[in-house]
Design an enzyme around this catalytic site. Structure first.
Site, PDB file in Angstrom:
ATOM      1  N   LYS A  80      22.231   5.037  -6.620  1.00  0.00           N
ATOM      2  CA  LYS A  80      22.511   4.434  -7.861  1.00  0.00           C
ATOM      3  C   LYS A  80      21.954   3.375  -8.262  1.00  0.00           C
ATOM      4  O   LYS A  80      21.296   2.714  -7.511  1.00  0.00           O
ATOM      5  CB  LYS A  80      24.172   3.841  -6.782  1.00  0.00           C
ATOM      6  CG  LYS A  80      25.348   3.042  -7.934  1.00  0.00           C
ATOM      7  CD  LYS A  80      25.731   4.518  -8.321  1.00  0.00           C
ATOM      8  CE  LYS A  80      27.176   3.590  -8.568  1.00  0.00           C
ATOM      9  NZ  LYS A  80      28.632   5.117  -8.759  1.00  0.00           N
ATOM     10  N   VAL A 181      43.256   0.723 -14.848  1.00  0.00           N
ATOM     11  CA  VAL A 181      43.651   1.565 -15.967  1.00  0.00           C
ATOM     12  C   VAL A 181      42.585   1.437 -16.954  1.00  0.00           C
ATOM     13  O   VAL A 181      43.177   1.463 -17.679  1.00  0.00           O
ATOM     14  CB  VAL A 181      45.048   0.962 -16.541  1.00  0.00           C
ATOM     15  CG1 VAL A 181      46.085   2.466 -15.966  1.00  0.00           C
ATOM     16  CG2 VAL A 181      45.389   0.091 -16.761  1.00  0.00           C
ATOM     17  N   GLY A 182      41.617   1.642 -16.115  1.00  0.00           N
ATOM     18  CA  GLY A 182      40.264   2.066 -17.494  1.00  0.00           C
ATOM     19  C   GLY A 182      40.139   3.048 -17.361  1.00  0.00           C
ATOM     20  O   GLY A 182      40.753   3.951 -18.057  1.00  0.00           O
ATOM     21  N   ASN A 183      39.146   3.411 -17.752  1.00  0.00           N
ATOM     22  CA  ASN A 183      38.281   4.741 -18.264  1.00  0.00           C
ATOM     23  C   ASN A 183      38.789   6.201 -17.156  1.00  0.00           C
ATOM     24  O   ASN A 183      39.797   7.295 -18.097  1.00  0.00           O
ATOM     25  CB  ASN A 183      37.137   5.136 -17.662  1.00  0.00           C
ATOM     26  CG  ASN A 183      36.671   4.749 -18.915  1.00  0.00           C
ATOM     27  OD1 ASN A 183      36.865   4.820 -20.449  1.00  0.00           O
ATOM     28  ND2 ASN A 183      35.172   3.412 -19.287  1.00  0.00           N
ATOM     29  N   VAL A 184      38.723   6.366 -15.386  1.00  0.00           N
ATOM     30  CA  VAL A 184      39.401   7.537 -15.023  1.00  0.00           C
ATOM     31  C   VAL A 184      40.634   7.545 -15.133  1.00  0.00           C
ATOM     32  O   VAL A 184      41.445   8.051 -15.245  1.00  0.00           O
ATOM     33  CB  VAL A 184      38.850   7.225 -13.594  1.00  0.00           C
ATOM     34  CG1 VAL A 184      39.506   7.830 -13.127  1.00  0.00           C
ATOM     35  CG2 VAL A 184      37.122   7.322 -13.827  1.00  0.00           C
ATOM     36  N   ALA A 185      41.036   5.639 -14.730  1.00  0.00           N
ATOM     37  CA  ALA A 185      42.953   5.611 -14.610  1.00  0.00           C
ATOM     38  C   ALA A 185      43.510   5.714 -15.978  1.00  0.00           C
ATOM     39  O   ALA A 185      45.019   6.328 -15.352  1.00  0.00           O
ATOM     40  CB  ALA A 185      42.878   4.550 -14.310  1.00  0.00           C
TER      41      ALA A 185
END
Ligand SMILES: NC(=O)c1ccc[n+]([C@@H]2O[C@H](COP(=O)([O-])OP(=O)(O)OC[C@H]3O[C@@H](n4cnc5c(N)ncnc54)[C@H](O)[C@@H]3O)[C@@H](O)[C@H]2O)c1
Ligand SMILES: CC(C)C[C@H](N)C(=O)O
Length: 366
Positions: A80, A181-185
């Site tokens: 990473k 609640v970003g890209n994935v959520a």
């Protein structure tokens, strides 16, 4: 942190510091284990409080990728990168070009992709300097943004965990508390809303919250109140370490299933939630959809094939729960066992000498 002792404790292979004065690049690449293959893991850009915090994050996330890739059945090791900086203010083209050149210098030991704070556009710039990057634009025949696929995997894994907790994998009528609640959520909420879930959401970004409220009829709560929400499922989808001494006593959910990496602050927090009877879907098993999707690029991207594999996250969660029940251990320990056993099996089966261009005979037999 004593870096070498930490690396020795968890058996890290390599830690690289990459600096480029002109662009302001300050990147740390951590390669944990390449037994299964080249290390694949995303690049996170974040404003860390200190360099020590950035190093620790890179190391923890890299090790998580070793386990994630192994448990997902990928022939990839774990690594990473973290770039120190504010993704909203500090990005520039030269920075990602410089970073791409550092990756190229590793000659395939590390392959990158998106993580928090980086985008498909950033990967496209990195791609100008190296082929060791995935999650680049579909225009290049690649898989693009991994987040919707990660979300699909989390959705499937959440259903499997709910089946264990509630006797059915239908989520209709369930209350799910989503943290971040970003890209994935955002994409996860789409699936949940379509199945009739009642959503409670929080985020430090007001716009992200508003979008979830407007599009999915979600109820918004303050970030500090998310743990106490009366709900069936708590879905941590922001940053790591949210399951800790302070939050555990507040959690009312029967299931914890979300996208965030490194959800348990310390391993013993996994023991604590297990004792409370909470079904925990181990983070790196449930959130492997993105890496499964970008890894498919290495075979020539086929979205149908990738999605089929991502659907397997349902049975991976079932398997982890089954092992946990059989051996009377927490699910996070069961997941670690699955991953470690695969790495050990492969280490043994790949240990015999193989003729290639990088050994003692390579100069004699050209
Ligand atoms: N993107 C992927 O494909 C992928 C794959 C596997 C794992 N993950 C992990 O999932 C998590 C989310 O990833 P993402 O790509 O959606 O990132 P993102 O940056 O798009 O979303 C994270 C959201 O969390 C919010 N947030 C941050 N701190 C918060 C807090 N204290 N309380 C509430 N909200 C907070 C942010 O404002 C942001 O909206 C990360 O931990 C990431 O490592 C992502
Ligand atoms: C897309 C992936 C390579 C990286 C992703 N951010 C993860 O943590 O799994």
């Amino acid at each position: 942190m004593e870096i070498f002792s930490y690396m020795e404790q968890y058996d890290y292979e390599q830690l690289l510091f990459c600096q480029d004065k002109q662009s302001g690049l300050k990147a740390i690449i951590a390669i944990h284990d390449t037994t299964l293959g080249p290390a694949l893991g995303g690049t996170r850009m974040w404003t860390y409080d200190s360099e020590a915090a950035a190093i620790e994050d890179a190391l923890r996330l890299a090790r998580g990728m070793t386990y994630k890739n192994a448990a997902a059945g990928l022939n990839l090791g774990g690594g990473k990168t973290v770039i120190i900086g504010d993704p909203k203010k500090d990005k520039n083209e030269e920075m990602f070009r410089a970073f791409g050149r550092y990756i190229q210098g590793l000659n395939g030991r590390y392959i990158t992709a998106e993580d928090v704070g980086t985008t498909v556009e950033d990967m496209d710039i990195i791609h100008e300097e190296t082929d060791y990057v995935t999650g680049i634009s579909p225009a290049f025949g690649s898989s693009g943004n991994p987040s919707p696929v990660t979300a699909y995997g989390v959705y499937k894994g959440m259903k499997a965990a709910c089946k264990e907790a509630f006797g059915t994998d239908s989520l209709e009528g369930k209350v799910v508390a989503v943290q971040g609640v970003g890209n994935v959520a955002y994409n996860l909420c789409k699936h949940l809303h379509a199945e009739g879930v009642k959503l409670v959401v929080t985020d430090i970004n007001e716009e992200a919250v508003r979008r979830a409220v407007d599009e999915f009829g979600a109820k918004a709560v303050d970030p500090k109140d998310i743990y106490e929400v009366s709900c069936h499922v708590y879905a941590p989808c922001a940053l790591g370490a949210t399951i800790n001494d302070e939050t555990i006593p507040k959690i009312k959910a029967k299931v914890i299933a979300g996208a965030a990496n490194n959800q348990l602050k310390e391993a013993y927090h996994g023991d604590k939630i297990h004792e409370m009877g909470i079904i925990y879907a181990p983070d790196y098993v449930i959130n492997a959809g993105g890496v499964i999707n970008v890894a498919d690029e290495l075979y020539g991207y086929n979205s149908e094939r990738a999605l089929k594999k991502v659907e397997g996250i349902y049975s991976s969660i079932e398997r982890v729960i089954e092992i946990a029940k059989r051996d009377n251990i927490p699910t996070y320990v069961a997941a670690d066992r699955l991953a470690e056993e695969r790495i050990e099996r492969m280490r043994k089966s790949r240990s015999q000498f193989l003729q290639n261009s990088h050994h003692i005979l390579s100069r004699r037999f050209k």
